[in-house]
Motif scaffolding. Structure first.
Motif, PDB file in Angstrom:
ATOM      1  N   GLY A 171       4.546   5.538   6.151  1.00  0.00           N
ATOM      2  CA  GLY A 171       4.711   5.519   7.616  1.00  0.00           C
ATOM      3  C   GLY A 171       3.415   4.869   8.178  1.00  0.00           C
ATOM      4  N   ALA A 172       2.360   5.076   7.695  1.00  0.00           N
ATOM      5  CA  ALA A 172       1.169   4.299   8.467  1.00  0.00           C
ATOM      6  C   ALA A 172       1.386   2.826   8.394  1.00  0.00           C
ATOM      7  CB  ALA A 172       0.031   4.627   7.644  1.00  0.00           C
ATOM      8  N   ILE A 173       1.775   2.139   7.138  1.00  0.00           N
ATOM      9  CA  ILE A 173       2.083   0.861   6.894  1.00  0.00           C
ATOM     10  C   ILE A 173       3.514   0.291   8.128  1.00  0.00           C
ATOM     11  CG2 ILE A 173       2.992  -1.056   5.644  1.00  0.00           C
ATOM     12  CD1 ILE A 173       1.489   0.670   3.206  1.00  0.00           C
ATOM     13  N   GLY A 174       4.384   1.108   7.740  1.00  0.00           N
ATOM     14  CA  GLY A 174       5.701   0.881   8.750  1.00  0.00           C
ATOM     15  C   GLY A 174       5.188   0.977  10.467  1.00  0.00           C
ATOM     16  N   GLY A 175       4.145   1.830  10.832  1.00  0.00           N
ATOM     17  CA  GLY A 175       3.774   2.141  12.172  1.00  0.00           C
ATOM     18  C   GLY A 175       3.017   0.702  12.668  1.00  0.00           C
ATOM     19  N   ALA A 176       2.060   0.219  11.493  1.00  0.00           N
ATOM     20  CA  ALA A 176       1.197  -0.899  11.812  1.00  0.00           C
ATOM     21  C   ALA A 176       2.206  -2.332  11.815  1.00  0.00           C
ATOM     22  CB  ALA A 176       0.249  -1.042  10.592  1.00  0.00           C
ATOM     23  N   VAL A 177       2.861  -2.494  10.963  1.00  0.00           N
ATOM     24  CA  VAL A 177       3.927  -3.551  11.117  1.00  0.00           C
ATOM     25  C   VAL A 177       4.779  -3.637  12.278  1.00  0.00           C
ATOM     26  CG1 VAL A 177       5.867  -4.819   9.962  1.00  0.00           C
ATOM     27  CG2 VAL A 177       4.150  -3.776   8.423  1.00  0.00           C
TER      28      VAL A 177
END
Length: 277
Positions: A171-177
């Protein structure tokens, strides 16, 4: 549709409309918004950390400081607000060291005071300031929304289980992207995209937004609180809604301030340095 969900949607739409309208008008409207958020954040911070009960004198000083900074922001004395915040923070640290041995008072003063200062400084009165705030909104909202849905869809290792068990690395990576994409698109709607500065800024602000979310979760878990307050129907408190936003604004303000000092134009609006053409 459940009553609670309906209430959450309605209050969310009303809040978004008010925030976007104040951002569009700028000037006194946005300054009042920034000051109100700051004051409400300090109210919730002091309530969560129980400052009125554990440190009445310190809490009174905190209220006086935050109210003073809010007043300076409302009336446009931004150049005085930051020195007042720094002085009050130093005084509160010395007070805490001598009497309470607790950092919750200085923390609340910095968290609340810098909220008003950074919001007002970034928006300013320029077109670049408006673009900067819309950019930050896009980054923070994209981070929040996509982190939730990507985390739910993919799952995987937890990001910070002791603090917020529901958050995942996916989720953190998806949110950042998604924040990088959203921020870049918003900037491109206002100015020509030139180089990697804007995507990098979007990534940094997305990370800071997620840190802000975790920071508030840590405070609530530390004191056994579910919501920062019940001021917003269906949403909890103001801190629950702006935790990521204020950390992103802190980062944007400090980046702009550092850039302004290095370039020798410290009085220029923060939005010009970060998001100007």
């Amino acid at each position: 549709m459940q009553t609670e969900l309906r209430l959450r949607i309605i209050s969310g739409i009303v809040l978004a409309a008010l925030v976007l309208a104040a951002t569009w008008y700028g000037g006194i409207a946005f300054r009042l918004l920034a000051a109100a958020i700051s004051v409400l954040v300090y109210y919730e911070w002091s309530t969560i950390t129980r400052l009125p009960d554990s440190d009445f004198r310190g809490n009174a000083f905190g209220w006086a400081t935050v109210a003073g900074i809010a007043g300076l922001v409302i009336f446009g004395f931004d150049e005085l607000a930051l020195p007042v915040l720094i002085g009050a923070t130093v005084a509160s640290i010395l007070y805490a060291f001598a009497f309470t041995k607790s950092g919750w008072l200085p923390g609340g003063i910095v968290y609340s005071g810098l909220t008003a200062i950074s919001l007002a400084a970034i928006r300013g009165d320029s077109g670049e300031g408006f673009a900067a705030m819309i950019f930050i909104f896009a980054v923070v909202w994209a981070t929040d929304i996509l982190a939730y849905f990507v985390g739910r869809a993919i799952g995987g290792p937890k990001l910070a289980p002791p603090i917020s068990p529901g958050k995942t690395w996916s989720g953190a990576i998806g949110g950042a992207v998604s924040a990088v994409i959203a921020g870049t698109l918003v900037h491109a709607a206002f100015f020509p995209l030139n180089g990697l500065w804007i995507p990098v800024i979007a990534l940094v602000l997305s990370v800071c937004s997620q840190i802000g979310d975790l920071f508030e979760s840590f405070i609530k878990r530390r004191f056994g609180v579910k919501d920062s307050s019940r001021l917003i129907p269906g949403h909890g408190g103001v801190m629950d809604r702006v935790d990521g936003l204020v950390f992103a604004c802190f980062a944007a303000f400090l980046i702009a301030l550092g850039d302004a000092i290095v370039s020798g134009a410290a009085n220029a609006p923060a939005g010009v340095f970060l998001f100007g053409p």
